[in-house]
Design an enzyme around this catalytic site. Structure first.
Site, mmCIF file in Angstrom:
data_model
loop_
_atom_site.group_PDB
_atom_site.id
_atom_site.type_symbol
_atom_site.label_atom_id
_atom_site.label_comp_id
_atom_site.label_asym_id
_atom_site.label_seq_id
_atom_site.Cartn_x
_atom_site.Cartn_y
_atom_site.Cartn_z
ATOM 1 N N ASP A 1 1.219 -0.628 2.048
ATOM 2 C CA ASP A 1 -0.243 -0.107 2.034
ATOM 3 C C ASP A 1 -1.227 -1.306 2.402
ATOM 4 O O ASP A 1 -1.010 -2.136 1.777
ATOM 5 C CB ASP A 1 -0.521 0.505 0.785
ATOM 6 C CG ASP A 1 -1.765 1.285 0.920
ATOM 7 O OD1 ASP A 1 -1.974 2.143 2.244
ATOM 8 O OD2 ASP A 1 -2.519 1.639 -0.051
ATOM 9 N N HIS B 1 -14.708 -0.338 3.333
ATOM 10 C CA HIS B 1 -14.235 0.051 1.799
ATOM 11 C C HIS B 1 -13.891 -1.442 1.263
ATOM 12 O O HIS B 1 -14.340 -1.375 0.029
ATOM 13 C CB HIS B 1 -12.893 0.387 2.206
ATOM 14 C CG HIS B 1 -11.924 0.748 0.830
ATOM 15 N ND1 HIS B 1 -12.515 1.787 -0.215
ATOM 16 C CD2 HIS B 1 -10.594 0.127 0.357
ATOM 17 C CE1 HIS B 1 -11.518 1.567 -1.373
ATOM 18 N NE2 HIS B 1 -10.391 0.594 -0.807
ATOM 19 N N GLU C 1 -7.447 8.091 -2.439
ATOM 20 C CA GLU C 1 -7.742 7.149 -1.276
ATOM 21 C C GLU C 1 -7.093 8.025 0.182
ATOM 22 O O GLU C 1 -6.117 8.247 0.096
ATOM 23 C CB GLU C 1 -6.824 5.904 -1.173
ATOM 24 C CG GLU C 1 -7.387 4.838 -2.246
ATOM 25 C CD GLU C 1 -6.843 3.478 -2.395
ATOM 26 O OE1 GLU C 1 -7.555 2.469 -2.829
ATOM 27 O OE2 GLU C 1 -5.929 3.466 -1.715
ATOM 28 N N GLU D 1 -5.991 8.171 3.705
ATOM 29 C CA GLU D 1 -5.697 7.094 4.810
ATOM 30 C C GLU D 1 -4.953 7.691 5.620
ATOM 31 O O GLU D 1 -4.692 9.031 5.576
ATOM 32 C CB GLU D 1 -4.537 6.349 3.699
ATOM 33 C CG GLU D 1 -5.236 5.555 2.625
ATOM 34 C CD GLU D 1 -4.373 4.505 1.963
ATOM 35 O OE1 GLU D 1 -3.293 4.088 2.659
ATOM 36 O OE2 GLU D 1 -4.649 4.144 0.752
ATOM 37 N N ASP E 1 -3.108 8.050 -1.278
ATOM 38 C CA ASP E 1 -2.554 6.726 -2.147
ATOM 39 C C ASP E 1 -3.188 6.910 -3.480
ATOM 40 O O ASP E 1 -4.365 6.478 -3.753
ATOM 41 C CB ASP E 1 -2.889 5.562 -1.489
ATOM 42 C CG ASP E 1 -1.940 4.564 -2.582
ATOM 43 O OD1 ASP E 1 -0.988 4.833 -2.628
ATOM 44 O OD2 ASP E 1 -2.354 3.308 -2.502
ATOM 45 N N ARG F 1 -7.476 3.703 -11.397
ATOM 46 C CA ARG F 1 -8.450 2.317 -11.385
ATOM 47 C C ARG F 1 -8.443 1.454 -12.471
ATOM 48 O O ARG F 1 -8.567 0.126 -12.448
ATOM 49 C CB ARG F 1 -9.926 3.012 -10.949
ATOM 50 C CG ARG F 1 -9.852 3.708 -9.533
ATOM 51 C CD ARG F 1 -9.337 2.786 -8.517
ATOM 52 N NE ARG F 1 -9.739 3.304 -6.986
ATOM 53 C CZ ARG F 1 -9.155 3.032 -6.006
ATOM 54 N NH1 ARG F 1 -8.588 1.913 -5.827
ATOM 55 N NH2 ARG F 1 -9.480 3.747 -4.832
ATOM 56 N N GLN G 1 -5.168 -0.383 -12.638
ATOM 57 C CA GLN G 1 -5.353 -1.455 -11.611
ATOM 58 C C GLN G 1 -6.250 -2.550 -11.840
ATOM 59 O O GLN G 1 -5.906 -3.705 -11.514
ATOM 60 C CB GLN G 1 -5.699 -0.527 -10.379
ATOM 61 C CG GLN G 1 -5.878 -1.477 -9.125
ATOM 62 C CD GLN G 1 -6.520 -1.060 -7.827
ATOM 63 O OE1 GLN G 1 -6.680 0.345 -7.708
ATOM 64 N NE2 GLN G 1 -6.650 -1.555 -6.953
ATOM 65 N N LYS H 1 -0.896 1.833 -8.659
ATOM 66 C CA LYS H 1 -0.555 2.353 -7.552
ATOM 67 C C LYS H 1 0.643 3.162 -7.249
ATOM 68 O O LYS H 1 0.981 3.798 -6.367
ATOM 69 C CB LYS H 1 -0.762 1.354 -6.097
ATOM 70 C CG LYS H 1 -2.143 0.778 -5.984
ATOM 71 C CD LYS H 1 -2.878 1.549 -5.443
ATOM 72 C CE LYS H 1 -4.305 0.867 -4.853
ATOM 73 N NZ LYS H 1 -5.164 1.982 -4.094
ATOM 74 N N THR I 1 2.300 8.538 -4.241
ATOM 75 C CA THR I 1 1.481 8.713 -2.698
ATOM 76 C C THR I 1 2.066 9.972 -2.251
ATOM 77 O O THR I 1 3.126 9.995 -1.986
ATOM 78 C CB THR I 1 2.036 7.308 -2.064
ATOM 79 O OG1 THR I 1 1.518 6.227 -2.588
ATOM 80 C CG2 THR I 1 1.233 7.431 -0.605
ATOM 81 N N GLU J 1 -15.852 4.780 -4.656
ATOM 82 C CA GLU J 1 -16.766 4.172 -3.604
ATOM 83 C C GLU J 1 -17.802 5.431 -3.722
ATOM 84 O O GLU J 1 -19.122 5.024 -4.049
ATOM 85 C CB GLU J 1 -16.593 3.813 -2.251
ATOM 86 C CG GLU J 1 -15.565 2.908 -2.132
ATOM 87 C CD GLU J 1 -14.878 2.925 -0.662
ATOM 88 O OE1 GLU J 1 -15.754 2.358 0.250
ATOM 89 O OE2 GLU J 1 -14.252 3.434 -0.530
#
Length: 394
Positions: free
Chosen positions: A106, A113, A179, A181, A213, A217, A220, A233, A237, A338
Site C-alpha cells: 500500500d 492526504h 481509505e 484507494e 484499506d 487509527r 495505528q 492496517k 482490506t 481527514e
C-alpha cells in the site's frame, strides 16, 4: 443462442469489459466478463480451460498480447449471438475474489492526504516528511487479509493509547476508519534482482480494482513509531469484484500533477500514467466525499518502479494500492480521519453527527472513468459493513 442487450449509457459497455470470477447455483467458480447487466461465461464462450479456473491468475500470467487478444474476441462475440447458458444476469450470480493475491503493498501517493495527516499528527511542523516528494512512500501489507467486496469487517482489537492516557490498554478499536484507494493487479511478474521500469508498467500490470484499506487509527497511532503501519492496517482490506483492464483506461490517462523536484531517473515517465477517475464514498447510503484520483502525485507506473528498484521480485496476482485518494477540498477527502479532522469536525450522516465508524455502519466506494466511446465506465463498488469485535478484554 442468445444475445446481450447493452442499455444506452451503460457503464459496463464495450469500452469497459471488466473481468471477474463468478459462480451460479451448483457450479464451480469460473471467469466471466461483465457486459451491461450480464456476465459472460468465458469458459463456455471461448472454450479455453484457463477460464474455468477459480481465479484470474493463470490467464493473467499469459501476458499482455493474450490479454489484448481475448479482449478483442470478447468484444466481437458479445455483439452477436452467444451459446445458450453462457450468459447470466448479474443479479443471479455469486461473485468471488478475482485473484489469488500474492503480495500486497500500500502506497501513500496523495499529496493532499499526506499533507492533511501531517498537519493532524505534527501540528506546527512541516506536514510532508523530507523524503515524500522524492519517492513513493509505501508499506508491505498482508495478502491473506484482502477480501471481496461485501465481506463483513470485524472491528479489530489491539493496543491503543490516547494522548490523555498515561499508559496503553488493550481493547477494541475506537477510531475505525476507511481509505478510498485504487489498486493495481500485476499480471506478469519480474524475477528477483531485475527492477521493472516505468515504461514496462503496461506490460506487467493487467488492470485496476477499487480498494478500501480499513484502518484502526488509534491502534495505528500507538504502534507506527518507528517502523510504520502494522496491526492498525493488517486486519482487512476490501477490493471490488471486477478488474478493469488497463486497456479500458486509455481514455482516462493524463499527466500527474507537476512533480517538483524532478524525480530521480528511475522514476521518470516517458508516457504519463496519471488517471482521471472520479470516486464516491457513501456512508450508510449517504454520499459524504468525492475524491479525485487525477490529483494523485505519484503514478502507478512510478509505484511499481519504486517497489522493484531494489531488486524485489513481483508475481502474478500481486496487488498494490495507491493509498488514500484526497483532493484539495474538504468534500474530496478519502478517509474519515481527514473528513472529520481527527474527529474534531463531525459530519452529518442521515441526520446524525458522526466521526469514526460504529458497529453496523456500511461504507460503499464507487468510481467511474472516461471511456473510449466518449461515455464513462465503472469499476463497480467495494462495500463493507462493520461487525462487532470478538475476543479479548478491555
Amino acid at each position: 443462442m442468445t444475445t446481450i442487450d447493452i442499455p444506452d449509457g451503460s457503464l459496463f459497455g464495450l469500452a469497459n469489459l471488466p473481468y471477474g470470477v463468478f459462480s451460479t447455483e451448483g457450479t464451480a467458480p469460473r471467469i466471466g466478463v461483465r457486459v451491461g447487466d450480464s456476465v459472460v461465461d468465458l469458459a463456455a464462450t471461448l472454450g479455453d480451460d484457463v477460464f474455468a479456473k477459480p481465479s484470474l491468475n493463470a490467464f493473467l500470467a499469459q501476458g499482455r498480447a493474450r490479454w489484448s487478444e481475448v479482449r478483442q474476441q470478447v468484444s466481437d462475440l458479445v455483439t452477436g449471438e452467444l451459446p445458450e447458458g453462457a450468459v447470466h444476469d448479474v443479479g443471479a450470480v455469486t461473485m468471488h475474489l478475482p485473484v489469488e493475491v500474492a503480495d500486497y503493498v500500500d502506497f501513500y501517493a496523495s499529496e493532499h492526504h499526506a499533507t492533511n495527516l501531517g498537519r493532524l499528527f505534527r501540528p506546527g511542523a512541516e506536514p510532508l516528511m523530507p523524503n515524500w516528494k522524492h519517492l513513493p512512500v509505501g508499506y508491505h501489507g498482508r495478502a491473506g487479509t484482502v477480501v471481496l467486496s461485501g465481506t463483513g469487517i470485524r472491528r479489530p482489537s489491539g493496543q491503543r493509547k490516547a494522548p490523555d492516557e498515561d499508559k496503553p490498554s488493550f481493547g477494541e478499536c475506537r477510531r475505525l476508519d476507511i481509505e478510498a484507494e485504487l489498486g493495481f493487479v500485476v499480471g506478469t511478474g519480474s524475477r528477483l534482482g531485475e527492477p521493472v521500469s516505468t515504461a514496462d508498467f503496461p506490460e506487467r500490470v493487467f488492470g485496476a480494482v477499487l480498494v478500501n484499506d480499513w484502518s484502526a487509527r488509534d491502534i495505528q497511532a500507538w504502534e507506527y513509531v518507528p517502523l510504520g503501519p502494522f496491526l492498525g492496517k493488517s486486519f482487512a482490506t476490501s477490493i471490488s469484484a471486477w478488474v478493469v483492464p488497463l486497456e479500458a483506461l486509455q481514455a482516462a490517462r493524463m499527466p500527474t500533477p507537476p512533480q517538483d523536484p524532478a524525480p530521480l531517473p528511475y522514476l521518470a515517465e516517458g508516457e504519463p500514467w496519471g488517471l482521471d477517475i472520479e470516486f464516491s464514498v457513501a456512508w450508510n447510503g449517504q454520499e459524504v466525499s468525492r475524491p479525485p484520483y487525477r490529483d494523485m502525485y505519484w503514478s502507478p507506473a512510478q509505484m511499481l518502479a519504486h517497489m522493484t528498484v531494489n531488486g524485489a521480485s513481483s508475481r502474478t496476482g500481486d496487488l498494490y494500492a495507491s493509498g488514500t485518494i484526497s483532493g484539495p477540498g474538504k468534500e474530496q477527502r478519502g478517509a474519515f480521519i481527514e473528513l472529520t479532522w481527527g474527529g474534531k469536525e463531525p459530519v452529518t450522516v442521515n441526520g446524525e453527527q458522526r466521526t469514526f465508524l460504529l458497529d453496523g455502519d456500511e461504507v460503499a466506494i464507487t468510481a467511474t472513468a472516461p471511456g473510449a466511446d466518449g461515455g464513462r465506465i465503472s469499476f463497480g463498488e467495494v462495500r463493507g459493513r462493520v461487525l462487532p469485535a470478538t475476543g479479548g478484554t478491555a
